[in-house]
Design an enzyme around this catalytic site. Structure first.
Site, short mmCIF file in Angstrom:
data_model
loop_
_atom_site.label_atom_id
_atom_site.label_comp_id
_atom_site.label_asym_id
_atom_site.label_seq_id
_atom_site.Cartn_x
_atom_site.Cartn_y
_atom_site.Cartn_z
CE1 TYR A 69 1.65 -11.49 23.88
CE2 TYR A 69 -0.11 -10.76 22.41
CZ TYR A 69 0.49 -11.11 23.77
OH TYR A 69 -0.34 -11.25 25.02
CG ASP A 86 5.43 -12.41 25.38
OD1 ASP A 86 5.77 -13.77 25.80
OD2 ASP A 86 4.28 -11.95 25.95
CG HIS A 102 6.62 -9.65 29.38
ND1 HIS A 102 6.78 -10.99 28.91
CD2 HIS A 102 5.18 -9.62 29.39
CE1 HIS A 102 5.93 -11.67 28.77
NE2 HIS A 102 4.79 -10.82 29.25
#
Length: 268
Positions: free
Chosen positions: A110, A154, A258
């Site tokens: 992340y 991500d 997302h």
């Protein structure tokens, strides 16, 4: 059945556990990598995952912010929870899982979003993001005859022109600025990572995995970005069976901004 890995920034795993359950029941990936779990380890909803057959759980969480988790239907070995930029944030987790006679190292990332101002001199969040990506150069796509590597998550950067709804209008917007995209692609190539989502997709074809909460009608405006990524070591390319972006999940009840991406490999 192919071996599959899903990645999803869930934006609070406890709040959106019903959506995670739907994903697992409808798609049954072998491994699920979650980001932005926003949950300390002792409050992670492990029982709900085990009830669905995901008995193997690796987590790196903190209260209210960040956090990553990897759950699987087959045994996992935790390899590392690497700290980046000396921040103490829970933004990385790597595990090993066996598939098709290979030991796969799966990195779950992340990357910091970077704030709104794309100037590292006045925006410490953007400076942090650039420094984080620079430190990711140490993460390599290690592989040999019996092992391979996968990196998902991500990554908060849309590197290519058609990874955003408007290249021209977003050149000065965080996630698509040249300093981000150039450093990002240089880091990927230095680590010998293959961008699987672009492997068999023409560069001029749009790919999105994120649509802003700010849009009144995200589906009609379709102003998306590809912020979520799936990479692998080169020795997995022959067994790569494609991927699916679950766009419909953006319209589920109380969704994340997302959507899940599921990559499939011809590995048993």
């Amino acid at each position: 059945m192919p071996f599959s890995i899903a990645t999803w920034n869930i934006n609070s795993v406890r709040l959106r556990m019903p959506l995670v359950e739907r994903l697992l029941l409808e798609n049954a990936p072998d491994v699920l990598c979650l980001q932005e779990t926003k949950c300390p380890d002792d409050q992670f909803p492990s029982a709900a995952f085990r009830k669905l057959g995901y008995e193997h759980i690796a987590i790196s969480g903190q209260k209210g912010y960040h956090g990553v988790a990897t759950v699987a239907r087959r045994p996992l070995e935790i390899v590392e929870k690497r700290e980046f930029c000396q921040k103490g944030d829970c933004r990385h987790l790597s595990v090993r899982v066996n598939a098709g006679g290979k030991q796969l190292t799966v990195h779950n990332f992340y990357v910091p979003a970077g704030g709104d101002e794309p100037d590292p001199e006045i925006n410490p969040k953007f400076r942090h993001k650039l420094d984080f990506v620079a430190e990711m150069n140490a993460i390599r796509a290690d592989h040999d005859d019996n092992s391979a590597s996968v990196l998902v998550g991500d990554l908060n950067i849309a590197p290519l022109e058609h990874d955003v709804w408007s290249h021209k209008q977003l050149l000065k917007v965080v996630s698509h600025t040249p300093v981000e995209t150039e450093n990002f692609e240089a880091m990927r190539k230095a680590g010998d990572w293959v961008d699987l989502m672009r492997l068999n997709v023409p560069d001029e074809q749009k790919i999105y995995t994120w649509w802003s909460y700010r849009a009144q009608d995200w589906e009609t405006s379709d102003r998306g970005r590809r912020l979520d990524h799936v990479w692998s070591s080169s020795n997995l390319v022959p067994s790569f069976g494609g991927y699916e972006i679950l766009r419909d999940a953006r319209g589920w009840d109380r969704p994340s901004d997302h959507v899940p991406v599921i990559a499939r490999f011809d590995l048993s």
